[in-house]
Design an enzyme around this catalytic site. Structure first.
Site, PDB file in Angstrom:
ATOM      1  N   CYS A  74      13.880  10.445 -12.832  1.00  0.00           N
ATOM      2  CA  CYS A  74      12.748   9.899 -12.784  1.00  0.00           C
ATOM      3  C   CYS A  74      12.582   9.695 -10.969  1.00  0.00           C
ATOM      4  CB  CYS A  74      12.379   8.364 -13.285  1.00  0.00           C
ATOM      5  SG  CYS A  74      11.006   7.619 -13.105  1.00  0.00           S
ATOM      6  N   CYS A 184       7.316  14.315  -9.150  1.00  0.00           N
ATOM      7  CA  CYS A 184       7.283  13.271 -10.640  1.00  0.00           C
ATOM      8  C   CYS A 184       7.932  14.348 -11.641  1.00  0.00           C
ATOM      9  CB  CYS A 184       5.963  12.827 -10.907  1.00  0.00           C
ATOM     10  SG  CYS A 184       6.082  12.013 -12.343  1.00  0.00           S
TER      11      CYS A 184
HETATM   12  N1  DGL Z   1       8.791  10.922 -14.339  1.00  0.00           N
HETATM   13  C1  DGL Z   1       8.443   9.653 -13.516  1.00  0.00           C
HETATM   14  C2  DGL Z   1       8.631  10.095 -12.041  1.00  0.00           C
HETATM   15  O1  DGL Z   1       9.310  10.945 -12.084  1.00  0.00           O
HETATM   16  C3  DGL Z   1       7.123   9.248 -13.874  1.00  0.00           C
HETATM   17  C4  DGL Z   1       6.856   7.792 -13.180  1.00  0.00           C
HETATM   18  C5  DGL Z   1       5.865   6.835 -14.038  1.00  0.00           C
HETATM   19  O2  DGL Z   1       6.076   6.539 -15.158  1.00  0.00           O
HETATM   20  O3  DGL Z   1       4.957   6.668 -13.228  1.00  0.00           O
HETATM   21  O4  DGL Z   1       8.368   9.428 -10.954  1.00  0.00           O
END
Ligand code: DGL
Length: 263
Positions: A74, A184
């Protein structure tokens, strides 16, 4: 022995499976445990303190499963929490950040788009990386408000998704970007739609493969590679609705089990 313990991976939700997929491909004999913290998604809107507390919660859960290494799949959690995680726990952590460096090196138009969450784009780590690699180019940063929520709801191919993406991509196209960096781990699932919106001159990059390579390299240097030569087992847990996770995994080819877990 420690080498037989699993690789732990967590994300704010189901998007981190894009990284899990790269890891299982690069390290087929490793066991993995994936946590989708969908109950608390999106992280991108949360404060640094909240993101840190959630990252600690997920780390502690993966340590209960005896993981030998933790991949923070993440960008938002990495850019806000990895420094503290690394100084608190005595196991290796792999993080993920928007891949500005390769985009900055290869851009011809000197304009690079970055689509990421508010939490990532406003972090100190992102500002540092951007200052380091993007001095002579223009970085067009766009917050992907609402995209994570739609993916979590299983609405990748919805009219809302197309409209949101169009509104984020159009200004970047107008500014003549030739690289779009996906900052993301949910966004790689949007690549088929983005490809339809962008001309073939615009290259889309994400950090998934690089994270898998880095995981392999750190396991190797720490002598933590699993010596088994049979396929690893893969357990994916969610504290949210189980169906979007099952649905997003449909295209993945390794064997895995998906379970609900409160954490
Ligand atoms: N997969 C997360 C990232 O890479 C998403 C973040 C979120 O939950 O806003 O930032």
């Amino acid at each position: 022995m420690v080498q037989n313990q699993a690789i732990g991976i967590f994300d704010s939700g189901i998007g981190g499976t894009s990284i899990w997929n790269e890891i299982t491909a690069a390290l087929p004999f490793e066991d993995t445990i994936f946590l989708a913290d969908s109950k608390y998604a999106p992280y991108g809107k949360r404060s640094k303190e909240e993101i840190l507390a959630l990252s600690i919660k997920n780390t502690e859960k993966l340590l209960e499963f005896n993981c030998k290494i933790i991949v923070v799949a993440c960008n938002t959690a990495t850019t806000n929490a990895i420094k503290v995680l690394r100084s608190t726990y005595d196991i290796p952590f792999i993080g993920i950040e928007p891949a500005i460096k390769p985009a900055a090196i290869h851009t011809q138009t000197k304009k690079v788009g970055v689509l990421a969450t508010k939490g990532t784009l406003s972090s100190e780590l992102f500002a540092k990386t951007s200052d380091l690699y993007a001095q002579n180019i223009e970085v067009i940063e766009v917050i992907g408000t609402g995209l994570v929520e739609l993916i979590e709801e299983g609405k990748i191919h919805s009219t809302e998704m197309y409209a949101l993406l169009d509104s984020y991509i159009t200004p970047m196209i107008a500014q003549n970007i030739d690289y779009l960096v996906l900052g993301c781990t949910h966004y790689p699932y949007l690549i088929p739609i983005l490809k339809k919106m962008l001309s073939s001159d615009v290259k889309i990059i994400d950090s998934g493969e690089a994270v898998a390579r880095q995981t392999k390299s750190i396991l190797t240097t720490n002598e933590l590679l699993n010596p088994n030569t049979t396929s690893g087992t893969h357990l994916l847990y969610t504290n949210g609705d189980i169906y979007p996770l099952k649905d997003i995994l449909k295209t993945h080819t390794v064997d895995y089990s998906v379970k609900a877990l409160d954490f």
